[in-house]
Design a protein around this motif. Structure first.
Motif: not given
Length: 386
Positions: A13-20, A78-84
């Motif tokens: 699954l190709r994912v973008v991570l949001v929040g570094a 897909a997206v993984i959201d790790v923002t505040v």
């Protein structure tokens, strides 16, 4: 409500991570150790932070400040959201309407009203929105859940949670740091163990004289669940010495015995009068679909269930309309503590529904919200979709 779209491919699954930030970097390590997932993009408003996080791990991925742009450039699925948490609503909504399912760090939103808006956005877009409620994902917790099936009707469940972390930063300034930032984990586990939903809460909070938090760092909350079971959470985030596990210490009391779990090891069960030949996990109906069970702990387990859901169409335990009950437990507990009276969770949901309808700005999401007619209508839709 119709089901969410399935990703039909056997490739990772190709994912973008949001929040570094710090949590984002932890997710980067978990993603790197998951063969079923391929990181193809990293998003953060601080581009240098994002580039540094990728460079430190030798990752060659698209980096940018726009979820939609990076996802399009990288071919993300897909997206993984790790923002505040205050950014969750905007990031999740953008991703969903870009045609991307989302796995979002807890809490799914700061308020139940925003969570209902997100549930409507997921329905309008036809995409999966799932919360990473990470403390559900302990294989031994599934063992405890199975053991509870031997105890008959459950009367009382208790959690003791006593830690003394010195975080610094925003937690030190929160009004209810224990309830809002930590207790949701235990509240969510109580729902998982009981396979039931809470109906009311009576909560009191205070701040010990030696506390290093500005807001109340200690709380006792008593929830009534469907069927009359009582769940009691008692804890403090400024309790040095003899600290519990981060999962807390649990007792389950039923008509045929009790179970104990220290939050780390295997549960201890005593089923009174149980014949030795019948001792074991709860029997499943032969027609029942087998439940998804975590094999990796914490956020790795959440990621695994997210991938499984997108491959199979099976509704994950952290799907937004299920998880909103855990968020409502927090909101109800805070409301009870501030009003010094018990609170019905139906009232929390309906107040949140009215606020969501009044505050919604997207016409398509507004239409879904209004079609529900009430928060109860939205939550019934969850059951129909499962």
């Amino acid at each position: 409500m119709s089901g969410f779209q399935i990703v039909q491919t056997d490739a990772p699954l190709r994912v973008v991570l949001v929040g570094a930030g710090n949590m984002g970097r932890h997710w980067l390590d978990v993603i790197s150790g998951t063969p079923e997932v391929e990181l193809v993009g990293l998003v953060d408003l601080d581009l240098e932070l994002a580039r540094g996080a990728a460079s430190d791990r030798g990752l060659r991925v698209d980096v940018g400040s726009s979820v939609t742009a990076v996802a399009a450039e990288s071919g993300a699925q897909a997206v993984i959201d790790v923002t505040v948490p205050p950014a969750h609503h905007a990031v999740n909504t953008e991703a969903l309407f870009a045609g991307l399912p989302v796995l979002c760090e807890k809490p799914i939103a700061p308020t139940v009203a925003e969570a209902l808006s997100l549930a409507a956005a997921a329905e309008a877009s036809g995409q999966l929105l799932m919360t990473s409620q990470s403390r559900r994902y302990y294989p031994v917790l599934a063992e405890l859940k199975a053991a509870i099936g031997r105890l008959g009707r459950i009367g009382v469940v208790t959690t003791e949670f006593f830690k003394a972390p010195h975080f610094g930063g925003f937690r030190d300034e929160m009004d209810h740091p224990l309830l809002v930032d930590m207790a949701i984990h235990a509240f969510d586990v109580s729902r998982y163990l009981l396979d039931a939903e809470p109906v009311s809460v009576d909560c009191r909070t205070f701040n010990p004289a030696w506390s290093w938090y500005r807001g109340d760092a200690a709380a006792t909350a008593v929830f009534e669940f469907e069927g009359g079971t009582r769940y009691t959470f008692a804890g403090s985030w400024c309790s040095p010495g003899l600290e519990t596990s981060w999962n807390g210490s649990w007792r389950v009391s039923g008509e045929r015995g009790s179970a104990l779990w220290d939050g780390e090891g295997r549960p201890v069960v005593e089923a009174v009068g149980e014949p030795a030949a019948t001792r074991g996990a709860r029997d499943a109906s032969p027609d029942a679909e087998p439940a998804w069970t975590a094999t990796r702990p914490e956020i790795a387990g959440a990621l695994d269930e997210f991938v499984d859901a997108l491959r199979t169409g099976r509704t994950p335990s952290g799907e937004v309309r299920s998880n909103v009950f855990s968020l409502a437990m927090v909101e109800g507990a805070v409301r009870s503590a501030e009003s010094l009276r018990p609170v019905a969770l139906d009232a929390v949901f309906e107040d949140a529904y009215r606020a969501a309808v009044a505050g919604e700005r997207r016409p398509d999401v507004q239409a879904v919200l209004e079609s529900w007619g009430s928060a109860a209508g939205a939550l019934r839709g969850r059951d129909e979709a499962a």
